[in-house]
Enzyme design. Structure first.
Site, PDB file in Angstrom:
ATOM      1  N   HIS B 261       0.835  -1.212   0.000  1.00 28.28           N
ATOM      2  CA  HIS B 261       0.000   0.000   0.000  1.00 28.28           C
ATOM      3  C   HIS B 261       0.871   1.265   0.000  1.00 28.28           C
ATOM      4  O   HIS B 261       0.725   2.138  -0.862  1.00 28.28           O
ATOM      5  CB  HIS B 261      -0.917  -0.018   1.225  1.00 28.28           C
ATOM      6  CG  HIS B 261      -1.848   1.159   1.312  1.00 28.28           C
ATOM      7  ND1 HIS B 261      -3.149   1.114   0.872  1.00 28.28           N
ATOM      8  CD2 HIS B 261      -1.661   2.414   1.793  1.00 28.28           C
ATOM      9  CE1 HIS B 261      -3.727   2.292   1.068  1.00 28.28           C
ATOM     10  NE2 HIS B 261      -2.842   3.107   1.630  1.00 28.28           N
ATOM     11  N   GLU B 262       1.782   1.338   0.957  1.00 25.08           N
ATOM     12  CA  GLU B 262       2.655   2.530   1.018  1.00 25.08           C
ATOM     13  C   GLU B 262       3.555   2.579  -0.217  1.00 25.08           C
ATOM     14  O   GLU B 262       3.884   3.654  -0.723  1.00 25.08           O
ATOM     15  CB  GLU B 262       3.493   2.531   2.296  1.00 25.08           C
ATOM     16  CG  GLU B 262       2.693   2.513   3.600  1.00 25.08           C
ATOM     17  CD  GLU B 262       1.619   3.593   3.709  1.00 25.08           C
ATOM     18  OE1 GLU B 262       1.768   4.645   3.070  1.00 25.08           O
ATOM     19  OE2 GLU B 262       0.613   3.364   4.424  1.00 25.08           O
ATOM     20  N   HIS B 265       1.769   4.400  -2.942  1.00 24.66           N
ATOM     21  CA  HIS B 265       1.933   5.858  -2.785  1.00 24.66           C
ATOM     22  C   HIS B 265       3.319   6.286  -3.279  1.00 24.66           C
ATOM     23  O   HIS B 265       3.474   7.302  -3.956  1.00 24.66           O
ATOM     24  CB  HIS B 265       1.803   6.256  -1.303  1.00 24.66           C
ATOM     25  CG  HIS B 265       0.400   6.260  -0.768  1.00 24.66           C
ATOM     26  ND1 HIS B 265      -0.595   7.041  -1.301  1.00 24.66           N
ATOM     27  CD2 HIS B 265      -0.178   5.587   0.277  1.00 24.66           C
ATOM     28  CE1 HIS B 265      -1.728   6.856  -0.616  1.00 24.66           C
ATOM     29  NE2 HIS B 265      -1.502   5.973   0.347  1.00 24.66           N
ATOM     30  N   GLU B 291      -4.607   7.894  -3.036  1.00 27.77           N
ATOM     31  CA  GLU B 291      -5.149   6.654  -2.473  1.00 27.77           C
ATOM     32  C   GLU B 291      -5.456   5.660  -3.594  1.00 27.77           C
ATOM     33  O   GLU B 291      -5.339   4.445  -3.396  1.00 27.77           O
ATOM     34  CB  GLU B 291      -6.396   6.993  -1.661  1.00 27.77           C
ATOM     35  CG  GLU B 291      -6.776   5.968  -0.626  1.00 27.77           C
ATOM     36  CD  GLU B 291      -5.782   5.793   0.524  1.00 27.77           C
ATOM     37  OE1 GLU B 291      -4.875   6.645   0.687  1.00 27.77           O
ATOM     38  OE2 GLU B 291      -5.918   4.784   1.239  1.00 27.77           O
TER      39      GLU B 291
END
Lengths: 495, 495
Positions: B261-262, B265, B291
């Protein structure tokens, strides 16, 4: 407190904020930053340094100095004003055009020096070094001096110390050290350094070092230990004092003694009085006193026999395969091996100051005009033979080895040797007040750290280096303590 | 380039320098700083944030906006001016006294909210929340809006998105999601999440995640991975984009899916055009688009079956004892377990947007004056039952769970749900251009990252969020893609 004093403290806080983030950025660049992030970060640091410099040399600052110096009753403000005045004068006395040219020359020279060192070609570096010397002579004249022009440069690193003092202590020290080195060289009973080599896992070295750091009093709630290439201590604030190290899994000495050395710097910074926080006084008072603290812990404590009487079993438990058959006495002698060598930063405790004296004689001569830059390599080699009995094969292992001159740092080297002398003199006083050997042999370091804090650390820059030495030891700088310490130690080791 | 444009770019660089060190200080405070260093560091960050704020709202900035906006031919300068104007207006339209009061209210409210949450006592928080709502209504009026006052707040997080749009897409989405959740709840063939629990050493989780990160295209020469308590991505500069995670050795899901997830980003930030460096455009264009990128990699890629067809053997090799007897199909179904739950940040892919819609309805009502703060707990619980079929036992697991409102962040929540919709819509377009499943199943992520970079990442803030969506997918925001994706996926998993 008068409004002007409050406003002045606010300005100091602003300056301190810049200092802290610049320190953080440097720490990050030397420990964590990914390779590609460096380029922009360098610009950012340049910008912040410029902002700080502008505050240090602002009209506003000048006004505070004029209005507060000698007129405030608050001693922290008075000393802060004096520090600020030093910084203000240092910059403002140099015409800004000259300063700009000099900054450009510095960065060019450092790059050229690196190339020259790689190629062992002094001629490449020579014209740059000539210019750097000329600028430093000019600056020294702007700043002023009483006796010797070189004093003006010494003042930047060790205020109060003069060429006259150094000539005196170094000439004494040199005679004693060279004679000691000769005795050691002729000794038939030499320690065997090969017994120290062997595998010692990085994690185990770190675990042992952390254990030692905690016991000597380093507070991990106010600091941390990280990996780097060139080890250093850095103060973000008094409650965030970080150290770094480098590990060699085949030779524990670099990391373990290195960590204790940086830990010594850190103990100084962690124990400065909280009252000085956010002023320019909240740091070690000079390069030399700082070095005296790192050397105190590294050499006088962690290379001493009582230290290993206490720690050797624990140490061995971290690398049993490598050290189980090494006797404590052999171990102790080997970690104190003396061997004249070409490279300063690899030198042992006994020969180190001789390396410094060579640099001192040469830079003093350069600044005084007694030595020409072009003659440096020959003079360097001549002094190496005279002081240490060995001659570097090329200038890479000789006059080109140190970065300092390429950055225009003249007057810096003596602080290293002063650190040795300060440490021995401080240790002598301490040993008259308590049984240091017994405390160390029982792992009880708290009384030692308390004493150092009470007598040295807490003051930060409230006292000048020689003031510290005289207040603590009740006499001026005296090289005899270093000579006595080394003579006793190395006579025993080399019987 | 005209002098004024050059000067403007210089000012942007100064602002960017402050931004970079503030980011570094935050990263350090959340990953490395020793406990006792926090106090002074907070002051330092406050000082730097104030310096940045002063530049953003300076007369100098106002002059650049007036002189450059619509008058420059350089599109990067034009877009930068527009960004600066947004920031300038946002601050300057609020009377400075009110802003100061509000900042004080924010920090008090956050502390009170923490206490209220611990005690599950909404009444404690209520008066503060009432004031926060009132301030935000006032600010929204200062900032202005066309249709609905809540639009002014949405604008801060997702410019271009309106209440009208959200009402429309959310009402569609809610019907589909609640019906899907119901089907899942009634399914007789449920995955077993207990097969995922079991020891997975931190170092092994990290090693596997690093391997995946490298393969999806995260560049470790321009970033790093560290431990933290609340995981985040942070951009120091385009070549220094760091991510963090937290490990649970008994449940790998937190760290491994969290890192991806990170990482999503970070891929966005690492691939913004270098031409935008040191301007306010060198970051993701909105919360929602950001997001969408993290969710794209976390949900649409790393929770997909093809991903685990490729990685499952490697994954098992890092924790063979725990997973050797778990079949791929069971594993895949379990990592996609759906289960209505009280806490938003623990919600699964299917129920997450329903949590958001509850918050959206409530904050919209608060700002529009249709809902009183005192009625929030009851309304919250009512909507939980209506949307998710469960009722929180206390307000701790209900209306008090999120930090956002206590910091005055109204209009923020919708971005999370927008991220889900954007991600699915973008994925649909991508899948029409290449065989995503096949690429993922063969571990060939490069064409996917190239496509995202070409269509989204490179632009930074040069394009607004809806402009990105329309340019990439050739249609406006459309919730059907998320519904279709979820229906297909979860119908298969829950047969």
């Amino acid at each position: 407190m008068a409004t002007i004093e409050k406003d002045f403290l606010e300005l100091l806080k602003e300056m301190d904020s810049y200092r802290e983030v610049i320190a953080l950025a440097h720490w990050d660049m030397r420990t964590k930053i990914p390779k590609n992030g460096v380029e922009q970060r360098s610009e950012v640091v340049g910008f912040l340094a410029h902002k700080l410099h502008k505050l240090e040399t602002s009209e506003e600052m000048k006004n505070y100095i004029d209005q507060l110096k000698g007129k405030t009753t608050n001693s922290i403000i008075q000393k802060s004003v004096e520090e600020c005045e030093e910084t203000y004068n240092k910059s403002s006395k140099i015409p800004s055009d000259e300063f700009k040219e000099y900054v450009m020359l510095q960065s060019k020279s450092e790059a050229i020096w690196q190339e020259a060192r790689e190629k062992a070609d002094f001629a490449l570096f020579q014209p740059y070094l000539e210019q750097l010397v000329e600028y430093n002579k000019k600056f020294a004249n702007y700043w002023g001096y009483e006796d010797n022009i070189y004093d003006a440069l010494l003042h930047n690193f060790e205020p109060g110390v003069t060429t006259k003092m150094l000539d005196e202590v170094f000439s004494k020290l040199r005679v004693s050290l060279t004679s000691l080195v000769e005795k050691v060289n002729q000794s038939k009973s030499k320690p065997d350094p090969t017994i120290l080599k062997g595998h010692f896992a990085k994690e185990k070295q770190e675990a042992f070092s952390v254990e030692v750091l905690k016991q000597i009093g380093y507070d991990f709630n106010s600091g941390r230990l990280d990996d780097t290439i060139h080890p250093f201590e850095i103060t973000l604030n008094g409650n965030d004092v970080r150290i770094t190290t480098r590990y060699d899994e085949e030779d524990f000495r670099m990391a373990i003694f290195g960590i204790i050395h940086e830990g010594g710097h850190a103990l100084y910074e962690q124990n400065i009085s909280i009252e000085l926080a956010r002023t320019p006084l909240a740091t070690g008072t000079s390069m030399g006193i700082h070095e005296s603290q790192s050397l105190f812990w590294e050499n006088l404590i962690s290379r001493s026999r009582p230290f290993w009487e206490h720690y050797y079993d624990l140490f061995k438990s971290y690398a049993p395969e490598t050290f189980q058959h090494v006797a404590l006495d052999d171990f102790y002698r080997s970690i104190n091996e003396v061997k004249p060598s070409f490279i300063r930063i690899e030198a042992d405790e006994l020969t180190y100051a001789l390396h410094i004296m060579i640099r001192y004689e040469l830079e003093k001569g350069l600044i005084n005009g007694d030595i020409a830059v072009k003659d440096l390599p020959d003079l360097w080699n001549k002094l190496m033979v005279e002081y240490l009995g060995i001659e570097p094969p090329t200038d890479r292992e000789g006059v080109l080895q140190d970065i300092h001159w390429s950055g225009g740092d003249f007057g810096y080297f003596p602080s290293y040797a002063l650190g040795y002398m300060y440490a021995a003199q401080i240790h002598h006083t301490l040993a008259a007040e308590m049984n240091v050997e017994q405390l160390v042999a029982s792992g009880n370091f708290a009384p030692i750290l308390e004493w150092l804090t009470k007598n040295i650390h807490q003051y930060g820059k409230m006292k000048k280096p020689l003031e510290i030495i005289e207040d603590v030891t009740k006499e001026p700088l005296n090289p005899d303590y270093l000579v006595n310490y080394l003579t006793k130690k190395y006579t025993a080791i080399y019987q």
